[in-house]
Design a protein around this motif. Structure first.
Motif, PDB file in Angstrom:
ATOM      1  N   HIS A 151       3.379  -8.714   3.272  1.00  0.00           N
ATOM      2  CA  HIS A 151       3.678  -7.645   4.194  1.00  0.00           C
ATOM      3  C   HIS A 151       3.856  -6.318   3.467  1.00  0.00           C
ATOM      4  O   HIS A 151       3.283  -5.294   3.838  1.00  0.00           O
ATOM      5  N   ASN A 154       0.674  -5.060   1.994  1.00  0.00           N
ATOM      6  CA  ASN A 154      -0.158  -4.452   3.032  1.00  0.00           C
ATOM      7  C   ASN A 154       0.261  -3.009   3.284  1.00  0.00           C
ATOM      8  O   ASN A 154      -0.585  -2.124   3.396  1.00  0.00           O
ATOM      9  N   TYR A 155       1.558  -2.815   3.369  1.00  0.00           N
ATOM     10  CA  TYR A 155       2.062  -1.451   3.539  1.00  0.00           C
ATOM     11  C   TYR A 155       1.567  -0.557   2.412  1.00  0.00           C
ATOM     12  O   TYR A 155       1.140   0.571   2.630  1.00  0.00           O
ATOM     13  N   LEU A 158      -2.164   0.116   2.621  1.00  0.00           N
ATOM     14  CA  LEU A 158      -2.421   1.055   3.700  1.00  0.00           C
ATOM     15  C   LEU A 158      -2.121   2.479   3.237  1.00  0.00           C
ATOM     16  O   LEU A 158      -2.930   3.392   3.429  1.00  0.00           O
TER      17      LEU A 158
ATOM     18  N   PHE B  80      -5.189  -2.515   8.968  1.00  0.00           N
ATOM     19  CA  PHE B  80      -4.956  -3.950   9.038  1.00  0.00           C
ATOM     20  C   PHE B  80      -4.907  -4.420  10.482  1.00  0.00           C
ATOM     21  O   PHE B  80      -4.869  -3.613  11.412  1.00  0.00           O
ATOM     22  N   GLU B  82      -2.376  -5.924  11.856  1.00  0.00           N
ATOM     23  CA  GLU B  82      -1.116  -5.436  12.420  1.00  0.00           C
ATOM     24  C   GLU B  82      -1.113  -3.918  12.344  1.00  0.00           C
ATOM     25  O   GLU B  82      -1.812  -3.335  11.524  1.00  0.00           O
ATOM     26  N   ALA B  83      -0.292  -3.323  13.169  1.00  0.00           N
ATOM     27  CA  ALA B  83      -0.229  -1.864  13.174  1.00  0.00           C
ATOM     28  C   ALA B  83       0.390  -1.332  11.882  1.00  0.00           C
ATOM     29  O   ALA B  83       0.051  -0.259  11.413  1.00  0.00           O
ATOM     30  N   LEU B  84       1.301  -2.136  11.282  1.00  0.00           N
ATOM     31  CA  LEU B  84       1.952  -1.748  10.031  1.00  0.00           C
ATOM     32  C   LEU B  84       2.548  -0.343  10.047  1.00  0.00           C
ATOM     33  O   LEU B  84       2.340   0.438   9.124  1.00  0.00           O
ATOM     34  N   LEU B  85       3.237  -0.022  11.107  1.00  0.00           N
ATOM     35  CA  LEU B  85       3.929   1.264  11.118  1.00  0.00           C
ATOM     36  C   LEU B  85       5.130   1.170  10.192  1.00  0.00           C
ATOM     37  O   LEU B  85       5.781   0.132  10.115  1.00  0.00           O
TER      38      LEU B  85
END
Lengths: 256, 242, 289, 405
Positions: A151, A154-155, A158, B80, B82-85
């Motif tokens: 997780h 991924n952040y 991104l 991704f 998921e929105a991953l905010l």
């Protein structure tokens, strides 16, 4: 009903130690079968502030040592757990972190003293901080390893593709996300250092007089009243810290 | 030509993940890539974004090779599933993230974020935190956050996979609208046949690391391997049995 | 996966060095000492310390006793924590309750041991209260709860120290893994509540907390201040025994202390490897069945 | 496999470090120096003293009396750190093994087995005590001072104080004091659970006095004799085994140290405790731990009297300063102050007849302690320490024959 009983029991279990310590710290002559001691007075407490002027120094030193250890453990734990998190052998790296636990700090202290003497770090502030660091940072490493999940990466990925530099990513993404875990890690490492006696005594050769050392001196004087007072001194600061820091720890579940 | 992949290959240990992938993506176009999980689609996107290294091959963006360029300077945004905010930032700051990374002036950021908020119809939610948004709203914010930096190419990895049918449809429409409005080229990975057809100007299919591109939708529909024929047969059968 | 760059590799090396070198240095030193290869009073290479220590029944007894104490303490703590998490689930929402559970984390082992001593020993608070209430007529009739043969005092202290941590830990897992939902799913699939608890909740909790449990078993096994205050000389826990040997009047006993430290280390390593491979597979089979 | 290779290399590296040969430290030739030169070389330095810090009175004496005194007289900064017995030996041992240039410790408070161990590893500087002017006032002929556990001090440690072991009892509960071994046995039998001894230093000292009572002082004098030890210790353990089941907790467990025993005594769980320091009972009453009913006595079978000493580590970089400080610690004024029950109550090592007349007068007029019998009374029952090996053997055998039964 069961709930009430459990509540009562929990409160008793948790507050009794503080109560017992408080009662003892204000008393003298506690002879069987008296439930409460014969005399209550403030003498023990007054004595603490008058003759032992060293105590304030010890307290200060303790705080500095524990803060240093907690800071470096958290920092290194963070950096190193990050470096390891992308490894295929992550599991093995983490199991390695358990190694210093296998021997208790007391035994490690006996073994390390020789090497501390060899590198000339015995009986010094840096020596004590380093030794405590070596015990604390694997702990921090383990705590922080749990942070670097898919997780989180991924952040990170991104934000990389959104164009952020490494520093910006750390400042704006990683640090805010990691803050609760870092807080927890810092607090835990602080506590390990704060409670440590064996390593500090052995590596510091009794010359780096942290509060725990002063406290143990009291306990060794066979005076339960002073020992109670000393125990309170050990317990109160982390409790205060916890009181202010608790929010961080509670927020831990936020990222999940 | 916006994006061009030449002979991209990748292995994890002994296992080939991508084999000699060639791909061309034209300006202002969206290419749908149809692929199941494990087909190598995620690796493909990550290699384009620069988050993974390819073993062989080259990537060109506007005729320049970017294969050795750092991912944060490629202007290729990867989205991704998921929105991953960012949970610690509100909607405004989430969207502004990429612009802040470029160190734009606050006034400029403010103007652009507000404009895009209007476009995705979330102006009223600007100071809300991600936990307070619905799934579709989150996805819209995620889009806005990606588009606002005006990427050369947008890479999407099943962005609507987790949404319910209605939201999904709205999002598909919004997506197309935004792509055209901002003139952004995109690679859109999905395992949903209809979505692929609906969204892609170009269509490709990836299977076991091999990528096949189709020149037109009709060629794709004709192809026995594409799965379109089975789909049609299925509906025919249902109709006949009634 | 992007290949690790040289900085990452360097950091990994630093990590390994920071962990391995100090621990290893200690072990090497202990090993050399135990073989008579170093130390001021050595006569050169000898296996006598090893053979002496290996034949020492009381060392084995100490190790067994430590292990037993640790397992029982951790098991009890785990049960208490589980009980609190499962039965008082709602209370964790309350501020005071959460705050309450954090307080015991502030107690160092020494202070807790000191408290247990003052409360549960024959001349402690409980004994005095019992006397005032007429439950006992003299000090000797109060049961031995500290310095006792079964390590009750040690276990009591360990449980007091460990259970709050487990409670918070299990609660976190419980929330993160949405165990309640799993339980409901299982029940909706026709599992009896009890069955759902054993097969789903407990198995999952165990999987997630396994390494922490092992860590705490080792932590309790290696405790020093607590058994020093509340234990007795026979049976004696292993750490005080090692330190005792190292600090006895006889300087020639020191190598034996190192031997004991090494044997202890070896057994703990064994325990860890057992827990990490065998047990996981065992439980995996169970949950998949 | 590769890992194994690295491991073996690491082992090699460490063993090289560990087995480094000792370099000889630069020796100080004392015979060439006058005391004035020592004073000159020793002034204005920082000194670190390691001592047992288990008594608030002793700590206060060092902190409030000795420390300011040497600061004023020689501008010496005296730093006091906690550590005794094995901690101390381990520290110095590691320093010697690691071959450091200078020790972290410049002054140590030792006696008996610690002295023996430090001599074993050649950790002490000396002989030097003849140099100190105040050493002339010490009664070295007194076997309780001039010999430490039957060992000649050979100029390596300076006597500092002298104490005698006493049993402390609760006068409220105990009227007929057991005076002999058999009386003790009878007493313990009729009052089970009220008597015990710790399994460390103090308890061992108590056992030694029983051993001496069994064997006779002359039998065990001098160097360690294994045959005699076997013979008499058999009787001792037979006696202890008879005692065992009537001791506190049926002799299944013994207090860890004298501090724990004091607590049990203070709480009323025990009727007896003991101390190596005859002034302890008064100290503990004034601290509020013991009640006024606590009294000390020495049974007719006697108790061990011994001295404690000050030594200088061989690797200390401040040996001159250490000598100056030690010389001050045995000055008549410092010794007199230390004798006061409210200060410490430690017996002096100086012989009064060597002192000036005014000092002698003061000596006579020191206030007496209230709850322990006067020095002159218990002195008659004083036993000499045995060679250190007796204690080492006793400690081992006690483990084996009593604790682990």
């Amino acid at each position: 009903m069961l709930r009430r009983i459990v509540h009562f029991f929990l409160i008793a279990v948790i507050f009794l130690p503080v109560a017992v310590l408080l009662i003892l710290s204000f008393s003298e002559h506690w002879i069987f079968p008296d439930v409460l001691p014969e005399n209550f007075h403030r003498q023990t407490w007054l004595r603490l502030f008058s003759t032992e002027s060293e105590l304030r120094q010890s307290l200060g030193l303790s705080i500095v040592v524990s803060l240093c250890v907690a800071f470096f453990s958290t920092l290194m734990g963070c950096i190193l757990s990050r470096a390891v998190s992308t490894s295929r052998y992550k599991k093995y790296y983490i199991s390695l972190a358990y190694l210093p636990y296998i021997l208790s700090p007391v035994v490690l202290g006996v073994l390390w003293h020789y090497f501390a003497v060899v590198i000339g770090l015995n009986a010094s502030f840096i020596g004590v901080v380093s030794a405590q660091f070596l015990i604390c940072f694997p702990f921090g490493f383990i705590i922080l390893s749990s942070f670097w999940t898919r997780h989180i990466s991924n952040y990170e990925e991104l934000s990389i593709t959104l164009g952020s530099s490494e520093w910006f990513r750390f400042k704006k993404v990683i640090f805010p996300l990691a803050k609760p875990v870092l807080g927890l890690c810092f607090f835990q490492c602080f506590l390990i250092s704060w409670f440590d006696y064996g390593l500090t005594q052995l590596i510091g050769g009794g010359q780096v007089k942290t509060l725990t050392l002063s406290v143990f001196n009291f306990i060794n004087e066979a005076n339960i009243f002073l020992a109670a007072l000393a125990s309170l001194l050990l317990v109160i600061p982390p409790m205060t810290l916890l009181f202010f820091n608790k929010k961080i720890i509670l927020k831990r579940t936020l990222i999940h | 030509m916006r994006l061009e992949l030449q002979n991209i290959s990748k292995r994890f240990g002994q296992k080939p993940v991508l084999t000699a992938v060639d791909l061309e993506l034209k300006d202002n176009q969206v290419m749908s890539i149809l692929g199941k999980s494990g087909s190598g689609k995620t690796s493909l996107l990550k290699i384009i974004a620069g988050l993974e290294d390819a073993d062989t091959g080259n990537i060109f963006l506007n005729e320049t090779s970017i294969i050795s360029q750092k991912p944060n300077t490629r202007h290729i945004v990867y989205l991704f599933q998921e929105a991953l905010l960012f949970p610690h930032l509100n909607v405004f700051d989430n969207i502004a993230f990429g612009l802040q990374a470029q160190q734009l002036k606050a006034a400029e950021i403010d103007k652009r974020v507000k404009a895009i908020l209007k476009e995705i119809d979330l102006s009223a939610h600007s100071s809300k935190f991600p936990q307070q948004l619905s799934g579709g709203e989150k996805q819209r914010v995620a889009f806005a956050r990606a588009i606002i930096v005006q990427p050369q190419v947008l890479l999407l990895d099943e962005p609507f996979g987790a949404l319910d049918v209605d939201t999904r449809e709205t999002m598909q429409k919004l997506f197309l609208k935004l792509m055209k409005a901002y003139g952004i080229a995109a690679l859109f990975v999905t395992h949903d046949l209809k979505e692929a057809l609906l969204i892609g100007d170009q269509i490709a299919k990836i299977d076991k690391g091999y990528l096949k591109t189709y020149t037109s939708q009709s060629e794709f529909i004709q192809d026995a391997q594409s799965g379109v024929k089975e789909e049609i047969d299925f509906w025919m059968q249902i109709q006949q049995s009634k | 996966m992007r290949k690790a760059n040289s900085l990452t590799k360097f950091l990994r090396l630093i990590y390994v060095l920071l962990i391995v070198v100090p621990t290893f240095a200690g072990f090497t030193y202990a090993l050399l000492h135990s073989l008579g290869l170093t130390g001021l009073l050595t006569d050169g290479l000898t296996l006598k310390y090893w053979s002496e220590a290996l034949r020492d029944f009381y060392m084995w007894k100490s190790i067994g006793f430590s292990f037993l104490i640790a397992v029982i303490s951790v098991f009890l703590s785990f049960c208490i924590a589980l009980f609190l998490v499962l039965k008082l689930t709602d209370d964790f929402q309350k501020k005071w309750f959460h705050r309450l559970l954090f307080l015991p984390l502030c107690f160092p082992a020494t202070v807790m041991a000191f408290y247990v001593m003052q409360t549960f020993s024959k001349s402690g608070f409980l004994s005095r209260l019992s006397f005032q209430f007429g439950w006992i007529d003299h000090i000797e009739s109060f049961p031995e709860l500290t310095n006792d043969a079964y390590g009750i005092g040690i276990m009591l202290t360990s449980v007091l120290l460990v259970f709050p941590f487990f409670t918070l830990f299990l609660k976190n897992i419980f929330d993160a893994e949405r165990l309640q939902d799993y339980g409901l799913i299982a029940q909706s699939l026709g599992a009896k509540p009890r069955h759902a608890f054993w097969k789903i909740s407990l198995a999952l909790l165990w999987q997630k907390s396994k390494s922490t449990v092992v860590l705490y078993i080792i932590f309790v096994m290696g405790s020093y201040e607590v058994p020093l205050l509340l234990g007795r000389q026979n049976p004696q826990m292993i750490t005080p025994r090692i330190v005792d040997k190292a600090q006895r009047f006889n300087l020639h006993d020191i190598p034996q202390a190192y031997v004991m430290a090494l044997i202890y280390l070896f057994l703990v390593l064994l325990l860890i490897s057992l827990m990490s491979t065998r047990f996981v597979q065992f439980f995996k089979k169970k949950t998949h069945a | 496999m590769r890992i194994l290779k690295y491991i073996s290399r690491l082992i090699l590296l460490f063993s090289l470090v560990a087995c480094q040969a000792d370099r000889e430290p630069q020796a100080i030739d004392l015979s060439q120096l006058s005391w004035d030169q020592v004073v000159e070389k020793g002034q204005s330095q920082k000194l670190s003293m390691m001592m047992w810090k288990g008594d608030p009175k002793i700590n206060a004496y060092m902190q409030n009396y000795i420390k300011p005194h040497v600061k004023e007289k020689y501008n010496i900064e005296l730093e006091i750190v906690s550590g005794q017995g094995n901690t101390l030996v381990q520290s110095l041992m590691n320093e010697i093994q690691a071959d450091v240039d200078q020790s972290q410790i410049d002054l140590v408070w030792i006696n008996g087995e610690t002295f023996y161990q430090l001599r074993q590893i050649d950790a002490l500087f000396g002989p030097w005590i003849d140099k100190a002017p105040h050493a002339k006032l010490i009664d070295f002929d007194n076997p309780f001072i001039g010999k430490d556990f039957q060992q000649d001090i050979e100029g390596y440690e300076m006597p500092w104080g002298n104490v005698q072991m006493t049993l402390i009892y609760n006068s409220d509960q105990v009227q007929d004091l057991p005076q002999t071994r058999s009386e003790l046995l009878t007493f313990v039998k009729s009052h089970p659970g009220k008597f015990t001894f710790d399994h460390h230093f103090t308890g061992l000292t108590f056992m030694k006095s029983l051993l001496i009572d069994i064997a006779g002082q002359e039998e065990l004098a001098g160097d360690f004799d294994a045959d005699k030890y076997e013979k008499f210790s058999a009787d001792l353990f037979a006696y202890l085994n008879k005692l065992k089941s009537y001791l506190w907790r049926k002799g299944e467990v013994f207090p860890e140290d004298v501090a724990q025993m004091h607590q049990l005594f203070a709480a009323g769980e025990l009727w007896f405790t003991m101390s190596n320091n005859d002034a302890e009972v008064d100290n503990k009453i004034s601290e509020g731990l013991f009640t006024k009913d606590a009294r000390a006595y020495v049974p007719d079978f006697g108790s061990i009297q011994n001295s404690h000493y000050l030594g200088i580590p061989r690797k200390s970089a401040h040996q001159y300063s250490a000598m100056l400080v030690i010389n001050e610690m045995i000055s008549p004024a410092a010794q007199l102050h230390k004798m006061q029950p409210e200060v410490w109550g430690d017996g002096s090592v100086l012989s009064p007849e060597k002192l000036s007349e005014t000092m002698q007068e003061k000596w006579k007029n020191t206030r007496m302690r209230t709850n322990a019998p006067p020095r002159s009374v218990i002195q008659k029952k004083a036993l000499q320490e045995l060679a250190p090996e007796y204690m080492i053997r006793l400690a081992d055998d006690f483990q084996e024959k009593i604790l682990q039964q």
